[in-house]
Design a protein around this motif. Sequence first.
Motif, mmCIF file in Angstrom:
data_model
loop_
_atom_site.group_PDB
_atom_site.id
_atom_site.type_symbol
_atom_site.label_atom_id
_atom_site.label_comp_id
_atom_site.label_asym_id
_atom_site.label_seq_id
_atom_site.Cartn_x
_atom_site.Cartn_y
_atom_site.Cartn_z
ATOM 1 N N ASP A 1 28.272 -22.873 -16.210
ATOM 2 C CA ASP A 1 27.956 -22.597 -14.802
ATOM 3 C C ASP A 1 26.454 -22.586 -14.561
ATOM 4 N N VAL A 2 25.710 -21.909 -15.450
ATOM 5 C CA VAL A 2 24.255 -21.833 -15.295
ATOM 6 C C VAL A 2 23.635 -23.220 -15.443
ATOM 7 N N ALA A 3 24.139 -24.019 -16.402
ATOM 8 C CA ALA A 3 23.616 -25.371 -16.598
ATOM 9 C C ALA A 3 23.839 -26.232 -15.355
ATOM 10 N N PHE B 1 31.592 -38.053 -13.115
ATOM 11 C CA PHE B 1 31.345 -37.092 -14.184
ATOM 12 C C PHE B 1 32.288 -35.884 -14.108
ATOM 13 N N VAL B 2 32.726 -35.526 -12.906
ATOM 14 C CA VAL B 2 33.762 -34.498 -12.810
ATOM 15 C C VAL B 2 35.045 -34.992 -13.461
ATOM 16 N N GLY B 3 35.389 -36.251 -13.208
ATOM 17 C CA GLY B 3 36.567 -36.834 -13.843
ATOM 18 C C GLY B 3 36.437 -36.927 -15.357
ATOM 19 N N PHE C 1 29.799 -31.850 -25.116
ATOM 20 C CA PHE C 1 30.361 -32.859 -24.220
ATOM 21 C C PHE C 1 30.579 -32.269 -22.826
ATOM 22 N N TYR C 2 31.200 -31.107 -22.766
ATOM 23 C CA TYR C 2 31.477 -30.471 -21.484
ATOM 24 C C TYR C 2 30.192 -29.983 -20.822
ATOM 25 N N LEU C 3 29.240 -29.528 -21.626
ATOM 26 C CA LEU C 3 27.957 -29.085 -21.086
ATOM 27 C C LEU C 3 27.211 -30.245 -20.437
ATOM 28 N N VAL C 4 27.176 -31.380 -21.118
ATOM 29 C CA VAL C 4 26.470 -32.551 -20.584
ATOM 30 C C VAL C 4 27.156 -33.067 -19.326
ATOM 31 N N MET C 5 28.488 -33.086 -19.321
ATOM 32 C CA MET C 5 29.197 -33.560 -18.139
ATOM 33 C C MET C 5 28.880 -32.695 -16.917
ATOM 34 N N GLN C 6 28.816 -31.379 -17.106
ATOM 35 C CA GLN C 6 28.495 -30.490 -15.989
ATOM 36 C C GLN C 6 27.049 -30.648 -15.535
ATOM 37 N N MET C 7 26.148 -30.877 -16.486
ATOM 38 C CA MET C 7 24.742 -31.067 -16.136
ATOM 39 C C MET C 7 24.557 -32.349 -15.321
ATOM 40 N N GLY D 1 25.949 -31.871 -11.916
ATOM 41 C CA GLY D 1 25.027 -31.084 -11.102
ATOM 42 C C GLY D 1 23.894 -31.926 -10.537
ATOM 43 N N LEU D 2 23.383 -32.870 -11.329
ATOM 44 C CA LEU D 2 22.312 -33.745 -10.849
ATOM 45 C C LEU D 2 22.797 -34.618 -9.692
ATOM 46 N N PHE D 3 23.996 -35.184 -9.819
ATOM 47 C CA PHE D 3 24.519 -36.024 -8.741
ATOM 48 C C PHE D 3 24.924 -35.184 -7.532
ATOM 49 N N GLN D 4 25.372 -33.946 -7.771
ATOM 50 C CA GLN D 4 25.712 -33.073 -6.646
ATOM 51 C C GLN D 4 24.480 -32.737 -5.813
ATOM 52 N N ALA D 5 23.306 -32.782 -6.440
ATOM 53 C CA ALA D 5 22.067 -32.468 -5.730
ATOM 54 C C ALA D 5 21.772 -33.463 -4.623
ATOM 55 N N THR D 6 22.393 -34.639 -4.655
ATOM 56 C CA THR D 6 22.156 -35.629 -3.601
ATOM 57 C C THR D 6 22.824 -35.241 -2.283
ATOM 58 N N GLY D 7 23.796 -34.349 -2.329
ATOM 59 C CA GLY D 7 24.629 -34.101 -1.167
ATOM 60 C C GLY D 7 23.964 -33.345 -0.043
#
Length: 510
Positions: A95-97, A132-134, A149-155, A158-164
């Motif tokens: 979550d923090v990542a 990346f969510v998928g 693997f799960y940490l990198v996917m969430q990170m 998060g980067l792509f979510q920042a575009t929203g």
Amino acid sequence: MARNLDWTRQTPPGILLIRSLRAYTCYHASRKPSSIVKSVLDPDPNTPPSGESPWPIGNIFIKDELMGTNKSSHLKKGWHPFNGPDGTSKLGEIDVAFLSCYSLGMYVAGHLGDTLDLRLFLTSGMIGSGFFVGLFGMGYFWKIHVFWFYLVMQMLAGLFQATGWPSVVAVIGNWFGKRRRGLIMGVWNAHTSVGNISGSLLAASVLDYGWGWSFIAPGAFIVMGGILVFLFLAAYPEDVGFPCANGCEQKVEPASSDMEAERHKGRKGRVDKNDNVQAASTSKRGVGLIQACLIPGVIPFALCLFFSKLVAYTFLYWLPFYLSQTEIGGESMSVKSAGNLSTLFDVGGIVGGILAGYASDKLKARAITAASFMYAAIPSMFLYRAYGSVSKTMNIILMMIAGLFVNGPYALITTAVSADLGTHSSLKGDSRALATVTAIIDGTGSMGAALGPLFTGFLSTMGWDAVFIMLMTGALVAGLLLSRQVITEISEKTSILRQSPSGRLIHEGM
């Protein structure tokens, strides 16, 4: 007259609002799977099975959760590496990542949003987020048990979510001027709760088929939303023939004499509509981060949102746990009942966002409204802590009041205030700063959103009084950070009141 008839046949602004609402609803829906599947990845051995649907379909209060004969059929094994002794901390690290990459990526995304085509930028962000969510969910089918693997996917998500957020606020800000922007954006901001609820229902509906589907389904949902945005979204009113909502002036390069003569031939000086459409996206230039920070009010509102989001996200992440640990009306509440009840905090937040927007429009004072709500949040949180345990009815009332005052300024600053500052009079008519300013303000606020729940984890071991002291202190600091803007707005109001209708000062003391 003919020209007016031409552009009135174009897409109504309300349709654009709905499209942008749908876009960020998809973003929020794709963030919910991690909270839904936490109990599956790291199950509590004392948690009973439940076949009931989540609120608002199922019951709000569940007094008894009996352990029946189907206890053995309930999945208790979890998913490595989240089902070990440190599973909860690993889920917290994810979550923090996510929030850290989201907040840092916001600064870059905001500048890119003002530099690139908003429609294409928003589309790429939505498709990348869904991808990346998928992929996170594909870890279930690929039987991946490696934490990184799960940490990198969430990170990356998060980067792509920042575009929203910078993009959708920029689009809405482009379409609506300042006159009713607060109310419109207050209503529009309800999409966050709509996304949270729809994401929860979508992720929970496919959970029985395997927790991976709880990520893949929302991921596919946001990808489809991105495709719709690519096909239908008009980022600027000029793109479909509407006049600029913020009074900007377009700069079109002068044509050669032959071309200009041909262009105006037989049209009696009318402006070529296609030229205006092309100029809408090409004649404006983005501003840098430093220039955006120098816009009056950006830094104070960004710092205010840091503490405002710290308070709001602490409730978001910890309120269900607080309710499950606190006796209400002399009775303990089940985990599921606490989660259902905590959603009413967001219901109060929806009302607060609309009320704050409406009040700021009427008063024409964003800082006064935001600061007043933050100061009012202090006694509301104190009363909730002191009397929320008296009864369930009292808890609901005080919780919704707290949600109203906590989320009201948070919604106002991230929407109407960001849009106002992004179209500030200090900018030239050919400048674009909406996405950049929104990114600076919301990116700074997201840092507080990451730190608030983190601090709560430590302070809760000392008692919930310490947590609420932190929250009330944060609300106080958030209000104080707007003191200069509040004084400026009060001075402007006083100056207006001291003038007669003719513009002359009223004779005082003479």
